[in-house]
Write an enzyme that holds these catalytic residues in place. Structure first.
Site, PDB file in Angstrom:
ATOM      1  CG  ASP A   1      15.626  57.443 -46.410  1.00 37.66           C
ATOM      2  OD1 ASP A   1      15.822  57.962 -45.291  1.00 37.66           O
ATOM      3  OD2 ASP A   1      14.683  56.671 -46.645  1.00 37.66           O
TER       4      ASP A   1
ATOM      5  CG  HIS B  35      16.727  52.702 -43.728  1.00 34.67           C
ATOM      6  ND1 HIS B  35      15.748  51.751 -43.915  1.00 34.67           N
ATOM      7  CD2 HIS B  35      16.105  53.906 -43.870  1.00 34.67           C
ATOM      8  CE1 HIS B  35      14.599  52.344 -44.166  1.00 34.67           C
ATOM      9  NE2 HIS B  35      14.779  53.644 -44.150  1.00 34.67           N
TER      10      HIS B  35
END
Length: 292
Positions: A195, A200
């Site tokens: 991911d 993030h």
């Protein structure tokens, strides 16, 4: 906070998206298994020989939620046309049908199973299911269900009926509570499992999405809750986990401590995870089913 959808994206058509399917092929090696284990915080203690088994090739064990990382891409939801700048992980579930090998190849089929329109300015919820089958097998290895909250997609014309009711933990005090600390760089390590959303990692992207800094992957928090169940009730034996599900209710920032409440009723473990310093529930409606 209202989020404006990218006007260059095509409009979302409910009938079209509910007919979406996708096939994909995934493979992994021991290295992928180990990187995933490190990304969810296992084996931080060099003398913890039981956790080391998830991060060292000698007697390697595969963590139960690992197939979710393997099958992260190649899903029907990728073709819906969501503005991914404003997407949050809503719910996650995995059912394990077979033992997980530490080296493998799978064929996977994915289909949309739900779309709920919360109304203009309120976002929408989309859900897909993926079934993974090992090469040479006819029975599934794992079934994965993923639900996303798309904050900019409300008002696309889909049904506004309520989503299925989530699992509710018992009303009694928890049977056990486990504290697990995340590390400040944990999102940077977890993203190596597939991911790569800059939400993030990149501060500017996080701020543009409405957060003060990059957030931890919901799937990392999901696996951390599984760590708590595995440690407290399974003696770190991954074969005991046959189902794990949860709903995400608040983002976790790398470096925060999760306080995980656990309730055990027979072979069902309910759980919720609270961010200790902020006293906010980050993961709720959790349910793990153990083998007898």
């Amino acid at each position: 906070m209202a989020f404006k959808r990218d006007p260059s994206l095509p409009p979302i058509d409910y009938e079209r998206i509910m007919a979406l399917t996708k096939s994909a092929r995934h493979e992994w090696t021991e290295k992928d298994v180990i990187i995933y284990a490190l990304g969810i915080g296992l084996a931080q203690g060099p003398m913890n020989c039981e956790e080391l088994k998830f991060a060292y090739e000698d007697g390697l064990k595969v963590f139960p939620t690992f197939p979710i990382a393997v099958g992260f891409h190649g899903n029907a939801m990728e073709d819906v046309g969501i503005d991914y700048r404003y997407v949050l992980h809503g719910e996650q579930a995995i059912t394990l049908h077979r033992p997980l090998p530490f080296i493998g190849q799978v064929n996977a089929t994915s289909k949309m199973v739900g779309a709920w329109d919360k109304g203009e300015g309120r976002g929408a919820v989309f859900s897909h299911e993926k079934i993974m089958t090992l090469d040479g097998d006819t029975k599934p290895l794992a079934t994965i269900r993923t639900t996303a909250f798309a904050r900019a997609e409300g008002g696309f014309g889909g049904p506004q009926i309520e989503q299925p009711k989530p699992h509710q933990p018992p009303e009694r005090a928890p049977d056990r509570t486990v504290r697990i600390a995340t590390t400040p760089n944990q999102a940077l390590l977890y993203r190596l499992s597939g991911d790569l959303n800059p939400l993030h990692a990149d501060p500017d992207t996080a701020i543009a999405a409405g957060f003060p800094r990059p957030i931890l992957h919901g799937l990392c928090s999901f696996a951390i809750c599984c760590r708590a169940v595995l440690t407290e009730f399974c003696d770190l034996d991954p074969s005991r986990i046959i189902h794990h599900e949860a709903r995400f209710s608040s983002p976790v920032y790398p470096g925060e401590v999760l306080s995980i409440d656990l309730w055990k009723d027979g072979e069902t473990v309910s759980f919720e995870a609270r961010i200790e310093d902020r006293n906010i529930v980050a993961v709720r409606s959790g349910k793990t089913i153990l083998s007898a």
